[in-house]
Design an enzyme around this catalytic site. Structure first.
Site, short mmCIF file in Angstrom:
data_model
loop_
_atom_site.label_atom_id
_atom_site.label_comp_id
_atom_site.label_asym_id
_atom_site.label_seq_id
_atom_site.Cartn_x
_atom_site.Cartn_y
_atom_site.Cartn_z
N SER A 71 25.62 114.34 118.66
CA SER A 71 26.63 114.65 119.75
C SER A 71 27.81 115.45 118.91
O SER A 71 27.66 116.44 118.50
CB SER A 71 27.16 113.41 120.22
OG SER A 71 28.14 113.46 121.25
N ASP A 88 21.06 117.49 129.30
CA ASP A 88 21.72 116.60 128.33
C ASP A 88 22.69 115.80 129.23
O ASP A 88 23.56 116.29 130.14
CB ASP A 88 22.59 117.23 127.26
CG ASP A 88 23.33 116.33 126.41
OD1 ASP A 88 22.98 115.98 125.43
OD2 ASP A 88 24.48 115.80 126.91
N HIS A 147 20.66 111.73 125.38
CA HIS A 147 21.62 112.31 124.70
C HIS A 147 21.50 111.31 123.32
O HIS A 147 21.79 110.23 123.36
CB HIS A 147 22.98 112.00 125.28
CG HIS A 147 24.20 112.47 124.50
ND1 HIS A 147 24.38 114.20 124.28
CD2 HIS A 147 25.06 112.03 123.85
CE1 HIS A 147 25.40 114.31 123.56
NE2 HIS A 147 25.83 112.86 123.10
#
Length: 411
Positions: free
Chosen positions: A190, A286, A353
């Site tokens: 991330s 995502d 994610h």
């Protein structure tokens, strides 16, 4: 799509999304075991005592830290360094809130963290018996600008020192034996995925030419995409981060010489500047970008996307078409990158994610796979040069192996 991740405390999502996109995907409950076998590995927090003298501090001025589990056997001279993710803050208000959390202060960080997925110490969790016995490090994220900021706001007492934290952490690890590594792997998820991309060549430069160095960005391909209202929500947000925290000075000059620094913060515009072998692991759908960039509350005030945001199975035909357009943008953004033989790619069609740090997506009996290869096997084949890995999934809903994020609350 029978496998689901359920967010157990959805109020945390509401708080996080309203205070600077500080979404913590580690706070999810799974319908399977976190680890394939054996007792879980918990690794204590170590604060970098030398950081204060260098001004390498968290948002609130506290010491930065990391979790380190020493390697053993034939992995004793190999290093895996993970940069933690956890959103950003783009203005004084959100950064002031953040400095009172573990994302902005080591005073609030967990004293120990569980190492799973690519950080696991169990050979059965890392197929081919790699990574599990390496020196494995998780560097905590407490600056709010993907380890790239440089500045200070006296009025709010905010330290924007992400770049200094990065440098000081690297110095600390080198002193602990990393300078003798025969192979090293920089990874991030991330916001940490963005950091891994931007710091990849810096990481490589720490070592002699004989050391094998590669990098991996998991869920770090945040796109400068148009949202459902026709605006560029994420570009506006990233502009606040770059300008507030002085990020531009730490972005590659080869990019900022011809593009606005905000655009250079986006990985799609920075990939061509990375010379070190890099692996992109990402979902084509995502869920963070779906909820906070493409169909956020600001872009969708009437809630037309609410059900689709909460559960991909509830997306209507028009919404699926929009998401397929986003997938096309994702694939276009990595097309040139993928053409290089040194780089690797695994883009699946799961609504997910961060897939490398969770055991049931990294490697397990029911983990997602493409062409009979799970994520862990693909990354391993690429890192150890067993084969080139350029794997792109077919469009949703063809992949029946996905673990899709589904939320049990409401926006």
């Amino acid at each position: 799509m029978k496998y689901f991740w359920i967010l157990s405390f959805f109020s945390l999502l509401l708080v996080g999304c309203s205070r600077g996109f500080d979404l913590n995907w580690t706070e999810v409950v799974f319908n399977g075991e976190v680890s394939v076998g054996g007792s879980p590995l918990f690794v204590p927090l170590t604060l970098i005592q030398s950081a204060a003298a260098k001004g390498a501090v968290c948002l609130d001025g506290s010491l930065p830290g990391y979790h380190f589990h020493q390697g053993f056997g034939n992995g004793a001279n190999s290093w895996l360094v993970q940069l933690e993710g956890g959103g950003w803050c783009n203005n004084i208000r959100t950064c002031f809130y953040r400095k009172k959390t573990r994302r902005g202060s080591s005073n609030y960080m967990e004293k120990q963290l569980q190492f799973t997925g690519i950080l696991s110490d169990k050979p059965e969790d890392n197929p081919g018996r790699y990574f599990y016995n390496w020196n494995r490090v998780k560097i905590r994220y407490c600056d709010g600008a993907s380890f790239l900021g440089e500045g200070y706001n006296m009025a709010a007492g905010l330290y924007f020192r992400g770049q200094r934290i990065w440098l000081t952490a690297m110095e600390e690890l080198m002193s602990k034996g990393m300078r003798e590594a025969n192979q090293a792997f920089l990874i991030g998820c991330s916001a940490g995925g963005i950091a891994a991309i931007h710091h990849c060549d810096e990481f490589h430069a720490l070592f002699p030419g004989s050391t094998k160095i590669k990098c991996l960005a998991d869920a770090g391909m945040f796109l400068d995409a148009v949202d459902v209202a026709g605006r560029r929500t994420l570009r506006s947000f990233f502009s606040g981060i770059v300008n507030l925290q002085g990020v531009s000075r730490n972005l590659p000059g080869t990019c900022t010489s011809h593009l606005n620094p905000t655009l250079c913060f986006f990985p799609q515009n920075a990939l061509s500047d990375v010379r070190t072998p890099l692996f992109i692991l990402n979902s084509a759908y995502d869920v963070w970008q779906l909820q906070e960039s493409l169909a956020s509350k600001a872009a969708d005030p009437h809630g037309y996307w609410q059900d689709c945001n909460m559960n991909n199975a509830k997306c209507n035909t028009g919404q699926i078409q929009f998401l397929q357009g986003f997938r096309n943008e994702m694939l276009n953004s990595v097309e040139k990158f993928s053409s290089s033989s040194k780089n690797g790619l695994f883009i699946n069609s799961c609504f997910a994610h961060c897939q490398s740090e969770r055991q049931d997506t990294w490697f397990g009996n029911d983990s997602p796979f493409i062409r009979n290869k799970r994520i862990a096997e693909s990354v391993g084949d690429w890192y150890f040069d067993r084969s080139q890995v350029k794997i792109i999934d077919c469009p949703y809903p063809c992949d029946q192996t996905c673990h899709n994020l589904v939320f049990n609350g409401r926006h």
